[in-house]
Design an enzyme around this catalytic site. Structure first.
Site, short mmCIF file in Angstrom:
data_model
loop_
_atom_site.label_atom_id
_atom_site.label_comp_id
_atom_site.label_asym_id
_atom_site.label_seq_id
_atom_site.Cartn_x
_atom_site.Cartn_y
_atom_site.Cartn_z
N LYS A 187 26.45 -11.57 16.35
CA LYS A 187 26.66 -10.22 16.89
C LYS A 187 26.77 -9.20 15.76
O LYS A 187 26.19 -8.12 15.82
CB LYS A 187 27.93 -10.20 17.76
CG LYS A 187 27.72 -10.91 19.10
CD LYS A 187 29.02 -11.18 19.85
CE LYS A 187 28.74 -12.01 21.10
NZ LYS A 187 29.96 -12.45 21.80
N GLN B 124 36.34 -11.88 21.17
CA GLN B 124 35.58 -13.09 21.47
C GLN B 124 36.43 -14.09 22.26
O GLN B 124 37.56 -14.40 21.87
CB GLN B 124 35.09 -13.73 20.15
CG GLN B 124 34.20 -14.93 20.34
CD GLN B 124 32.86 -14.60 21.01
OE1 GLN B 124 32.21 -13.61 20.69
NE2 GLN B 124 32.46 -15.42 21.97
N ASP C 225 31.81 -5.25 26.43
CA ASP C 225 31.55 -6.56 27.06
C ASP C 225 31.51 -6.43 28.58
O ASP C 225 31.00 -7.31 29.27
CB ASP C 225 32.66 -7.55 26.68
CG ASP C 225 32.15 -8.68 25.79
OD1 ASP C 225 30.91 -8.84 25.70
OD2 ASP C 225 32.98 -9.39 25.21
#
Ligand code: NAP
Length: 287
Positions: free
Chosen positions: A53, A97, A120
């Site tokens: 990412k 994460q 997200d």
């Protein structure tokens, strides 16, 4: 019939070039789009994901900050970091994460992220926005699947889409996105009595289960579009999806490969959400 491939790498390249152009335009106005990626603990898969990412951000001209913390980090300390990032004007998107260590309530942390920075798309405000068709951030994986359907010019209106899996991050938002495009949507899960009876009726199947060979050729209507979200390992240890690719590609009209399908699209949509977040902030501060 051999299905045509929907190439997630090629589509990602195109979309990431667009992100880079938008990032350059923002920079010309003095705004550097920024993503903060927070990793707690040493989960090897998570380490690979965050590295990918961060690299993808750099390649597209986005500023990224990787914050790594030991697995013992307390929930309170993580919440304090999220709050600091919420208040940091250089950061437009925040990604924590998952999974998080057991002592940390992941949902609590997600809810602590400012919805305007929830790139997200896991915050309840983002889920609610998707549910009601309001502006917000869509979860990256199903969003990427929608872009793949769009890339082949697929008209969803009136089609029957079957989503296998009902997680909050893939299955449920996927179903809502397909519904918003006026597909008739069926959601299947582990208690579905006859999965094949459902999928054989489908014009579009999205498999998001996490088990190999959940979808085999006999379960697919000829010409259907098959999107494989699953990430599994085969007997040789190689990455594979939920779909029996070799068999299904002989029946389907379109199919996504694993690797090189939904995986790269997920990261691409994270970049898209981040640039969008930065543009929204820039537009709000310009007024
Ligand atoms: P998850 O939370 O474990 O959800 C799996 C879903 O599959 C559940 O709803 C479960 O039903 C359902 N299921 C399990 N066995 C089934 C069966 N035999 N028949 C029908 N449905 C069944 O997983 P997830 O987070 O949604 O992820 C799904 C897969 O996608 C995983 O392989 C994951 O690694 C992958 N993934 C890939 C990406 C990417 O970027 N490519 C991103 C995210 C996830 P119940 O609800 O009844 O238990």
């Amino acid at each position: 019939m051999t299905a045509q491939l929907i190439d997630g790498n090629a589509l990602s390249k195109t979309l990431r070039a667009e992100v880079a152009t938008r990032a350059a335009a923002l920079k010309a106005r003095g705004v550097v789009p920024g993503l903060a990626v927070v990793l707690v603990g040493e989960n090897p898969a998570s380490q690979v994901y965050v590295r990918n990412k961060v690299k993808a951000c750099e390649d597209s001209g986005l500023h990224s900050v990787l914050e790594k913390y030991p697995a013992e980090l307390s929930e309170a300390d993580l919440l304090a970091r999220v709050e600091a990032l919420n208040n940091d004007p250089a950061i437009h998107g925040i990604l924590v994460q998952l999974p998080l260590p057991a002592q940390i309530d992941a949902q609590k942390v997600i809810e602590a992220i400012a919805p305007a920075k929830d790139v997200d798309g896991f915050h309840v405000a983002s889920a609610g926005a998707l549910m009601t068709g309001s502006p917000g951030f869509w979860p990256c994986t199903p969003y990427g699947c929608m872009k793949m359907l769009e890339s082949i010019g697929y008209e969803l209106r009136g089609k029957h889409a079957v989503v296998i899996g009902r997680s909050n991050i893939v299955g449920k938002p996927m179903a809502l996105m397909l519904l918003a495009q006026s597909a008739t949507v069926t959601i299947c899960h582990s208690a579905t009595a006859d999965l094949g009876a459902m999928t054989r009726q489908a014009d579009v199947v999205v498999a998001a289960v996490g088990k190999r060979n959940v979808l085999t050729a006999d379960m697919v209507k000829p010409g259907a579009v098959v999107i494989d979200v699953g990430m599994n390992r085969n007997d040789e240890g190689k990455l594979c999806g939920d779909v029996d690719f070799a068999g299904v590609r002989e029946v389907a009209g379109w199919i996504t490969p694993v690797p090189g399908g939904v995986g790269p699209m997920t990261i691409t949509m994270l970049l898209v959400n981040t640039i969008e977040a930065a543009e929204r902030t820039a537009a709000a501060s310009a007024t």
